[in-house]
Design a protein around this motif. Sequence first.
Motif, mmCIF file in Angstrom:
data_model
loop_
_atom_site.group_PDB
_atom_site.id
_atom_site.type_symbol
_atom_site.label_atom_id
_atom_site.label_comp_id
_atom_site.label_asym_id
_atom_site.label_seq_id
_atom_site.Cartn_x
_atom_site.Cartn_y
_atom_site.Cartn_z
ATOM 1 N N ILE A 154 0.848 -1.204 0.000
ATOM 2 C CA ILE A 154 0.000 0.000 0.000
ATOM 3 C C ILE A 154 0.875 1.242 0.000
ATOM 4 C CG2 ILE A 154 -1.667 1.332 1.370
ATOM 5 C CD1 ILE A 154 -2.939 -1.243 2.225
ATOM 6 N N MET A 179 2.219 2.047 -3.238
ATOM 7 C CA MET A 179 1.103 2.518 -4.044
ATOM 8 C C MET A 179 0.886 4.015 -3.830
ATOM 9 S SD MET A 179 -2.011 -0.099 -3.775
ATOM 10 C CE MET A 179 -2.924 0.832 -2.581
ATOM 11 N N GLU A 180 1.160 4.416 -2.524
ATOM 12 C CA GLU A 180 0.833 5.770 -2.096
ATOM 13 C C GLU A 180 1.499 6.848 -2.947
ATOM 14 O OE1 GLU A 180 1.940 5.802 1.951
ATOM 15 O OE2 GLU A 180 0.210 4.601 2.578
ATOM 16 N N ASN A 181 2.844 6.728 -3.074
ATOM 17 C CA ASN A 181 3.562 7.766 -3.806
ATOM 18 C C ASN A 181 3.083 7.846 -5.242
ATOM 19 O OD1 ASN A 181 5.022 8.316 -1.541
ATOM 20 N ND2 ASN A 181 6.577 6.775 -2.029
#
Lengths: 192, 242
Positions: free
Chosen positions: B7, B10-12
Amino acid sequence: MQNKDEEIRKRDIELVARALKDANKFGDIVQYYEAPLGRYIRRLGCRENEDINDLLQNIFIKVYINLNDYDSSLKFSSWIYRVAHNETVSFFRKRNIRPSLITTEEGLNLLESIADTTDFLNTLNEKINADILSKALLKIEGKYRDVLVLHFFEEKDYGEISDILKIPIGTVGTFINRGKKRLRDAVFIKNT
Amino acid sequence: MQCLSKIHNMENKLSEKIIGEINEHHIKPKPRWQFLLKRWVLWLFALLSVVLGGIAISIIISLFFDHDATAQVYLKQSMVRDILLTIPYFWLITLAILIGICKYAVAHTKFGYRYATIKIVGAVIVLSVLLGLVFNAFDVGQQVQDSLIENIPYYDSIVYTSKDQWSHPEKGLLGGTITKVISPQEFTLLDFHKKYWNIDMSTLDSDNTSIIKTGAIIKVIGMEKDSNTFNAQQIFPWDSNN
């Protein structure tokens, strides 16, 4: 705790003001909230990373579009969780799928959280494993599952849950109590 | 742990993706006035519902007091039938709809969800009743009622008023407007269903003829002689309590 809350509130108001002036600054809001929202969506029962990613994208775009609707008298986290909750519920409805709730590790955490506040588990002779709890949670109505997840996983207080789910505070309390009873019944039925 | 790190990675990407999407599609936040307008419209609906609810209450009160006990004696209806007839169903249903609209509007205002349905509905009812009493003091209900009867076709057929009670010549009750005084013994009357009657006063019990003037609205107790003639035994001004 109150000071921390106040700091977060100020920070969020500032983040919103900056994002309204410059779209590129909206990235700061995304960075602060994508991890908690990602976990929340997963806890609501969305299992696939791809779906979580799509949902997060939709949520943040929606948040950006409706940024002027945010009222600083409300916690920004409550407001953004509300958007996330509505989008996730809508996602389940559109896909016509039932949420598949919680991982084994998280199931145990929830089990512990609930056991702290209610003694029903003490009356159980058999050992309940997270799988049973997970299945039991799936059996209870969504409105009870929602408050249990917010209260025990997200550690939101009644006021915040009221703001997120847009229900009166009294109803939050009722749903938590009923939710725990339903969960207990579901665990008992499963176990007997 | 593996899941959380996925996750996080995924965030960046997600942050960049969202900013890219916003810039690429020129997505803009909706202006604040749109949200304010929505809130104002909701409050306007709530306010209108309460005001209209007040008018409905005022009409219900005026219909209640409009009920004529004397006519009731002559109509010889059972108490139950009388009560069932006089319940202002139309206005009660209208009131329920208005309360529903008001509840919906208030619940959808910014913090309306914080209040339980019972509290919102209770408050709306109390406000409507209070406003209805104020309106009633200024005779608003009766005026609206008269205006509706005059201007809305078939409205008079959905409310039961004293005019309905005094539209039973076959049971000895007739009401309407005097259109012409023909002689000291006879005048013509236009009833509430727009039918003309010759009123024969030779059978009058009391000497109450001073009220017989063209244009006067009256109540007549007597007997239907034929399809156009009514023998009067007692005559009263319309707004009297007999």
